[in-house]
Design an enzyme around this catalytic site. Structure first.
Site, PDB file in Angstrom:
ATOM      1  CB  CYS A 178      65.271 -72.960  32.193  1.00 51.72           C
ATOM      2  SG  CYS A 178      65.662 -71.866  30.825  1.00 51.72           S
ATOM      3  CG  HIS A 213      65.206 -68.263  28.683  1.00 47.62           C
ATOM      4  ND1 HIS A 213      66.127 -69.272  28.927  1.00 47.62           N
ATOM      5  CD2 HIS A 213      64.662 -68.545  27.474  1.00 47.62           C
ATOM      6  CE1 HIS A 213      66.138 -70.102  27.900  1.00 47.62           C
ATOM      7  NE2 HIS A 213      65.277 -69.688  26.999  1.00 47.62           N
ATOM      8  CG  HIS A 265      74.513 -72.024  34.157  1.00 41.31           C
ATOM      9  ND1 HIS A 265      74.209 -73.319  34.497  1.00 41.31           N
ATOM     10  CD2 HIS A 265      73.647 -71.671  33.174  1.00 41.31           C
ATOM     11  CE1 HIS A 265      73.193 -73.734  33.741  1.00 41.31           C
ATOM     12  NE2 HIS A 265      72.831 -72.755  32.942  1.00 41.31           N
ATOM     13  CG  ASP A 324      70.424 -66.811  28.874  1.00 40.38           C
ATOM     14  OD1 ASP A 324      69.672 -66.303  28.016  1.00 40.38           O
ATOM     15  OD2 ASP A 324      70.010 -67.431  29.869  1.00 40.38           O
ATOM     16  CB  CYS A 335      70.780 -66.142  32.616  1.00 37.38           C
ATOM     17  SG  CYS A 335      70.808 -67.837  33.254  1.00 37.38           S
ATOM     18  N   GLY A 336      67.449 -66.070  33.877  1.00 40.92           N
ATOM     19  CA  GLY A 336      66.659 -65.899  35.096  1.00 40.92           C
ATOM     20  C   GLY A 336      67.180 -66.655  36.297  1.00 40.92           C
ATOM     21  CB  THR A 337      68.533 -70.072  36.921  1.00 42.33           C
ATOM     22  OG1 THR A 337      69.241 -70.188  35.684  1.00 42.33           O
ATOM     23  CG2 THR A 337      67.228 -70.843  36.825  1.00 42.33           C
TER      24      THR A 337
HETATM   25  O1  PYC Z   1      66.894 -68.146  32.159  1.00 49.59           O
HETATM   26  O2  PYC Z   1      67.353 -69.515  33.791  1.00 49.59           O
HETATM   27  C1  PYC Z   1      67.478 -69.147  32.635  1.00 49.59           C
HETATM   28  C2  PYC Z   1      68.368 -69.917  31.740  1.00 49.59           C
HETATM   29  C3  PYC Z   1      69.156 -70.975  32.081  1.00 49.59           C
HETATM   30  C4  PYC Z   1      69.826 -71.377  30.916  1.00 49.59           C
HETATM   31  C5  PYC Z   1      69.427 -70.544  29.908  1.00 49.59           C
HETATM   32  N1  PYC Z   1      68.538 -69.658  30.435  1.00 49.59           N
END
Ligand code: PYC
Length: 331
Positions: free
Chosen positions: A96, A98, A220, A246, A250-252
């Site tokens: 994750c 974020h 996702h 999100d 969403c960084g991933t």
């Molecule tokens: O930012 O990777 C992210 C993330 C995954 C689920 C919610 N945010």
């Protein structure tokens, strides 16, 4: 109430581009085993024996469905300043970004680390955070790659939808949907419709056996619309497991997007990509090339610490572990 009648979880909250992260920084002494073993093993222990920590933190009445939790624990690799296990309203996440940005500003706020570069261990690998002033953090994420190009999924009520399947620390289905109006003035009206659409895609992927590598569940969905002029190169709606979108880009998911852009020859090292969320909060990104078409995503965002609290778990409270929804993640 005497001290023996309740248990405590100490938490620090932050948000990254609007997406909340609740870091669990302290738990009762009789909760054992969360500081030894691999992070993936500890994620399993948390799920099997101590799932009440997740549900007490995230579910109502203390939390809410959009909140992501992060259990702060000891790393295995001594080069890392911390280990972390992420969770949400229905289960446990792999990575994750974020939340990693939120954890970085939380560790800074706690005085555990200073500005600059640090390593953090997650169940899916070690990531680097580079903390600058005023909550700005750059994350060098785990290697990311496209697994399927232009995969077709037949989604009841919507027809055949084409998209890519990519790994960015979680598995994503990424699809363009120009029919949805992402303009700022209508975006909040679109969220229920985008949620229904994305949830139908997740279900259809599962029903039709479309997965990530090694059967990884695609939990996702990233739906892309037109960018907001001057703000970003692309705007996305990201549905997470637990049917929450999100609030950040969403960084991933952005890592998965960068892998696809790179695979298409549209993003090269040295070039910048600005990915906006449905709320128009932005992650600024670059890639580094690895072998076999994989990339290292480098993602910059901003987080703000906004709460320090002790959650009290009283024995006689029927909702001491939160209101547990029937919906649970399937891994
Ligand atoms: O930012 O990777 C992210 C993330 C995954 C689920 C919610 N945010």
């Amino acid at each position: 109430m005497s001290n023996t009648e309740h248990r405590k979880l100490n938490v620090i909250d932050s948000h990254t581009g609007g997406e909340p992260t609740r870091v669990v920084v302290g738990w009762p002494e009789d909760v054992t085993g969360l500081d030894t073993g691999s992070l993936m093993e500890r994620r399993g222990l948390l799920a099997e024996r101590y799932d009440w920590i997740r549900s007490a933190c995230i579910n109502e009445p203390r939390g809410h469905d959009a909140m992501v939790g992060a259990l702060l624990c000891q790393p295995v690799n001594q080069d890392c300043v911390a280990g972390v296990i992420f969770f949400n309203n229905v289960g446990y996440l792999n990575g994750c970004v974020h939340g990693t940005i939120g954890l970085a500003v939380t560790l800074l706020h706690m005085g555990r680390i200073g500005l600059g570069k640090h390593l953090i261990e997650t169940p899916v690998g070690i990531v680097e955070v580079d903390i600058a002033a005023e909550g700005a953090v750059t994350v060098t994420n785990v290697p990311s790659y496209r697994h399927l190009h232009s995969a077709e999924v037949n989604v009841p009520g919507y027809g055949v939808i084409t998209g890519d399947v990519a790994w960015g620390g979680n598995w994503f289905f990424l699809t363009q949907a120009d029919d949805f109006d992402f303009a700022p003035e209508v975006k909040s009206d679109n969220i229920p419709e985008l949620t229904t659409y994305s949830a139908a895609i997740v279900q259809a992927l599962a029903d039709q056996g479309i997965t990530g590598a090694d059967g990884g569940v695609i939990d996702h969905v990233e739906v892309f619309g037109a960018p907001t002029s001057g703000v970003s190169d692309s705007r996305s709606f990201v549905l997470c497991p637990g049917l929450q979108y999100d609030r950040s880009p969403c960084g991933t998911g952005t890592s998965a997007k960068l892998a696809c852009l790179h695979a298409d020859g549209k993003l090269k090292p040295g070039q910048t990509w600005r990915q906006a969320s449905i709320l128009d909060t932005v992650f600024t990104c670059q890639v580094e090339e690895l072998e076999n078409g994989r990339i290292t995503p480098i993602i910059s965002g901003t987080a703000f610490v906004n709460c320090e609290a002790s959650l009290l778990i009283q024995d006689h409270d029927p909702f001491r572990y939160g209101i547990r929804p029937a919906l649970q993640m399937n891994h």
